[in-house]
Motif scaffolding. Structure first.
Motif, PDB file in Angstrom:
ATOM      1  N   ASN A 130     -47.226 -21.745  50.167  1.00  0.00           N
ATOM      2  CA  ASN A 130     -46.313 -22.227  49.133  1.00  0.00           C
ATOM      3  C   ASN A 130     -46.066 -21.198  48.030  1.00  0.00           C
ATOM      4  O   ASN A 130     -45.101 -21.310  47.263  1.00  0.00           O
ATOM      5  CB  ASN A 130     -46.845 -23.525  48.504  1.00  0.00           C
ATOM      6  CG  ASN A 130     -46.635 -24.728  49.404  1.00  0.00           C
ATOM      7  OD1 ASN A 130     -45.838 -24.696  50.323  1.00  0.00           O
ATOM      8  ND2 ASN A 130     -47.371 -25.796  49.144  1.00  0.00           N
ATOM      9  N   PHE A 131     -46.931 -20.193  47.957  1.00  0.00           N
ATOM     10  CA  PHE A 131     -46.717 -19.095  47.000  1.00  0.00           C
ATOM     11  C   PHE A 131     -45.586 -18.172  47.444  1.00  0.00           C
ATOM     12  O   PHE A 131     -44.993 -17.472  46.621  1.00  0.00           O
ATOM     13  CB  PHE A 131     -47.994 -18.241  46.866  1.00  0.00           C
ATOM     14  CG  PHE A 131     -49.102 -18.863  46.060  1.00  0.00           C
ATOM     15  CD1 PHE A 131     -48.884 -19.969  45.262  1.00  0.00           C
ATOM     16  CD2 PHE A 131     -50.383 -18.328  46.108  1.00  0.00           C
ATOM     17  CE1 PHE A 131     -49.918 -20.532  44.521  1.00  0.00           C
ATOM     18  CE2 PHE A 131     -51.427 -18.873  45.371  1.00  0.00           C
ATOM     19  CZ  PHE A 131     -51.186 -19.981  44.575  1.00  0.00           C
ATOM     20  N   HIS A 132     -45.293 -18.148  48.734  1.00  0.00           N
ATOM     21  CA  HIS A 132     -44.384 -17.155  49.311  1.00  0.00           C
ATOM     22  C   HIS A 132     -43.015 -17.164  48.630  1.00  0.00           C
ATOM     23  O   HIS A 132     -42.377 -18.207  48.458  1.00  0.00           O
ATOM     24  CB  HIS A 132     -44.211 -17.422  50.809  1.00  0.00           C
ATOM     25  CG  HIS A 132     -43.422 -16.373  51.531  1.00  0.00           C
ATOM     26  ND1 HIS A 132     -43.762 -15.042  51.496  1.00  0.00           N
ATOM     27  CD2 HIS A 132     -42.290 -16.459  52.292  1.00  0.00           C
ATOM     28  CE1 HIS A 132     -42.897 -14.357  52.217  1.00  0.00           C
ATOM     29  NE2 HIS A 132     -41.998 -15.193  52.697  1.00  0.00           N
ATOM     30  N   ASN A 133     -42.589 -15.959  48.223  1.00  0.00           N
ATOM     31  CA  ASN A 133     -41.280 -15.749  47.573  1.00  0.00           C
ATOM     32  C   ASN A 133     -41.124 -16.497  46.253  1.00  0.00           C
ATOM     33  O   ASN A 133     -40.003 -16.796  45.830  1.00  0.00           O
ATOM     34  CB  ASN A 133     -40.124 -16.131  48.514  1.00  0.00           C
ATOM     35  CG  ASN A 133     -39.817 -15.034  49.510  1.00  0.00           C
ATOM     36  OD1 ASN A 133     -40.118 -13.859  49.277  1.00  0.00           O
ATOM     37  ND2 ASN A 133     -39.234 -15.401  50.638  1.00  0.00           N
ATOM     38  N   CYS A 185     -46.224 -12.227  39.086  1.00  0.00           N
ATOM     39  CA  CYS A 185     -45.579 -11.398  40.106  1.00  0.00           C
ATOM     40  C   CYS A 185     -44.850 -12.285  41.104  1.00  0.00           C
ATOM     41  O   CYS A 185     -45.116 -13.488  41.172  1.00  0.00           O
ATOM     42  CB  CYS A 185     -46.591 -10.512  40.836  1.00  0.00           C
ATOM     43  SG  CYS A 185     -47.637 -11.423  42.000  1.00  0.00           S
ATOM     44  N   LYS A 186     -43.928 -11.698  41.848  1.00  0.00           N
ATOM     45  CA  LYS A 186     -43.305 -12.420  42.949  1.00  0.00           C
ATOM     46  C   LYS A 186     -44.214 -12.252  44.161  1.00  0.00           C
ATOM     47  O   LYS A 186     -44.421 -11.149  44.649  1.00  0.00           O
ATOM     48  CB  LYS A 186     -41.908 -11.870  43.259  1.00  0.00           C
ATOM     49  CG  LYS A 186     -41.185 -12.674  44.334  1.00  0.00           C
ATOM     50  CD  LYS A 186     -39.822 -12.110  44.644  1.00  0.00           C
ATOM     51  CE  LYS A 186     -39.168 -12.908  45.782  1.00  0.00           C
ATOM     52  NZ  LYS A 186     -37.851 -12.363  46.162  1.00  0.00           N
ATOM     53  N   PHE A 187     -44.739 -13.364  44.638  1.00  0.00           N
ATOM     54  CA  PHE A 187     -45.737 -13.341  45.706  1.00  0.00           C
ATOM     55  C   PHE A 187     -45.047 -13.261  47.064  1.00  0.00           C
ATOM     56  O   PHE A 187     -44.112 -14.002  47.339  1.00  0.00           O
ATOM     57  CB  PHE A 187     -46.591 -14.611  45.645  1.00  0.00           C
ATOM     58  CG  PHE A 187     -47.883 -14.512  46.391  1.00  0.00           C
ATOM     59  CD1 PHE A 187     -49.053 -14.158  45.743  1.00  0.00           C
ATOM     60  CD2 PHE A 187     -47.943 -14.775  47.748  1.00  0.00           C
ATOM     61  CE1 PHE A 187     -50.257 -14.082  46.436  1.00  0.00           C
ATOM     62  CE2 PHE A 187     -49.136 -14.702  48.443  1.00  0.00           C
ATOM     63  CZ  PHE A 187     -50.292 -14.348  47.788  1.00  0.00           C
ATOM     64  N   GLU A 188     -45.529 -12.358  47.898  1.00  0.00           N
ATOM     65  CA  GLU A 188     -44.974 -12.227  49.251  1.00  0.00           C
ATOM     66  C   GLU A 188     -46.107 -12.193  50.271  1.00  0.00           C
ATOM     67  O   GLU A 188     -46.986 -11.344  50.203  1.00  0.00           O
ATOM     68  CB  GLU A 188     -44.114 -10.964  49.368  1.00  0.00           C
ATOM     69  CG  GLU A 188     -42.835 -11.046  48.555  1.00  0.00           C
ATOM     70  CD  GLU A 188     -41.922  -9.840  48.778  1.00  0.00           C
ATOM     71  OE1 GLU A 188     -42.230  -9.031  49.675  1.00  0.00           O
ATOM     72  OE2 GLU A 188     -40.921  -9.718  48.050  1.00  0.00           O
ATOM     73  N   LEU A 193     -48.488 -12.454  59.113  1.00  0.00           N
ATOM     74  CA  LEU A 193     -49.455 -13.474  58.691  1.00  0.00           C
ATOM     75  C   LEU A 193     -48.738 -14.791  58.401  1.00  0.00           C
ATOM     76  O   LEU A 193     -49.237 -15.865  58.754  1.00  0.00           O
ATOM     77  CB  LEU A 193     -50.219 -12.995  57.449  1.00  0.00           C
ATOM     78  CG  LEU A 193     -51.342 -13.908  56.932  1.00  0.00           C
ATOM     79  CD1 LEU A 193     -52.394 -14.143  58.013  1.00  0.00           C
ATOM     80  CD2 LEU A 193     -51.992 -13.312  55.687  1.00  0.00           C
ATOM     81  N   TYR A 194     -47.560 -14.710  57.792  1.00  0.00           N
ATOM     82  CA  TYR A 194     -46.802 -15.925  57.458  1.00  0.00           C
ATOM     83  C   TYR A 194     -46.467 -16.721  58.727  1.00  0.00           C
ATOM     84  O   TYR A 194     -46.665 -17.931  58.774  1.00  0.00           O
ATOM     85  CB  TYR A 194     -45.509 -15.557  56.727  1.00  0.00           C
ATOM     86  CG  TYR A 194     -44.711 -16.775  56.290  1.00  0.00           C
ATOM     87  CD1 TYR A 194     -44.919 -17.350  55.046  1.00  0.00           C
ATOM     88  CD2 TYR A 194     -43.760 -17.362  57.133  1.00  0.00           C
ATOM     89  CE1 TYR A 194     -44.207 -18.473  54.641  1.00  0.00           C
ATOM     90  CE2 TYR A 194     -43.056 -18.486  56.745  1.00  0.00           C
ATOM     91  CZ  TYR A 194     -43.280 -19.032  55.492  1.00  0.00           C
ATOM     92  OH  TYR A 194     -42.589 -20.163  55.112  1.00  0.00           O
TER      93      TYR A 194
END
Length: 288
Positions: A130-133, A185-188, A193-194
């Motif tokens: 859920n952190f992604h992008n 930060c913007k988390f990627e 892995l995603y």
């Protein structure tokens, strides 16, 4: 109204959090990060309980300000339209008799892995994805890392756990991100892995019968005719389309929930004994 993790989002949707203390604003923004681990971490539980106490007094103000939809005034018929209606006579078209085909109920799709309670590893993976992008804070990243470390210490996630290697990869990425970030930060999540983690999370789901029982328990003490009717419709459809069937160990309890809802709509009284309620809470993993 008493706030809980379950009713928080719905209950606070009309609150203007800009008028609340800054600490409450921050906790509200990060609610999803905390809520997943409410029952897993004593510090998070205590922090959210305190947050609920701060927000609860503002609920009454938001209820007073919520707009009541106005009914549109009925359109008046003009003289010309009334006149034309009187003068024109239409012949009734002959009715066609058509036989409606009753479609067979569509079989509900079930998750490959269904559990009564989502395992902690899956909660961690889901929160990480859920952190992604998204823009995240140091607090959010450190909180998730703390949950992993605590689980390892208490051995609720072990080296022999099914997804131990995935949790280790997440832990390493959180450490690296925390060191490199400056406040936010913007988390990627790395692409490979995603994809792997998304497949794991998508395979898991709460057993439909248990999910329905949880919804019923959450209604208890806050039930209305509209809410009861919605849940009764869902329960009835789930029994018809096989989402809940006789092979489920909670089948009889779901049937009892259906009866309780039906009786409530008939009599306006929810007749559930303490023994029955505790039994349902035990099945749903609540009320401990």
């Amino acid at each position: 109204m008493k706030l809980t993790v379950k009713n928080y989002k719905e209950a606070t949707k009309n609150i203007d959090f800009k008028k609340l203390p800054e600490a409450a604003q921050e906790a509200h923004k990060e609610f999803d990060s905390f809520a997943d681990f409410y029952n897993e971490d004593k510090d998070i539980k205590e922090m959210l309980d305190n947050h609920f106490k701060i927000v609860e007094p503002y609920l009454k103000d938001s209820e007073k300000k919520s707009p009541v939809p106005k009914k549109a005034p009925a359109k008046k018929k003009t003289a010309s339209s009334q006149k034309s209606t009187k003068n024109v006579t239409k012949k009734a078209a002959p009715k066609r008799t058509t036989t409606k085909k009753t479609a067979a109920p569509k079989k509900a799709q079930r998750k490959p892995i269904e559990v009564d309670l989502i395992p902690l590893e899956i909660k961690v993976i889901r929160r990480y994805l859920n952190f992604h992008n998204k823009k995240v804070t140091e607090r959010q990243v450190s909180l998730l890392y703390k949950v992993i470390q605590k689980a390892a210490t208490e051995k609720t996630i072990r080296k022999t756990s099914k997804y131990a290697s995935e949790i280790k990869s997440i832990s390493n990425d959180l450490i690296k991100t925390y060191k490199d970030m400056n406040g936010t930060c913007k988390f990627e999540v790395p692409n490979s892995l995603y994809t792997k983690l998304k497949k794991i999370v998508d395979d898991y789901g709460v057993t439909p019968a248990v999910a329905l029982i949880k919804r019923f328990i959450n209604l208890y003490g806050n039930i209305t005719k509209a809410k009861a009717q919605r849940l009764l419709t869902t329960v009835t459809n789930s029994l018809k389309n096989g989402k809940v069937d006789k092979s489920d160990k909670e089948f009889e309890q779901v049937k009892n929930v259906q009866k309780h809802l039906h009786d409530y709509l008939e009599s306006d009284k929810l007749l559930v004994t303490n023994v029955q309620l505790k039994g349902l809470q035990g099945i749903a993993g609540l009320g401990k």
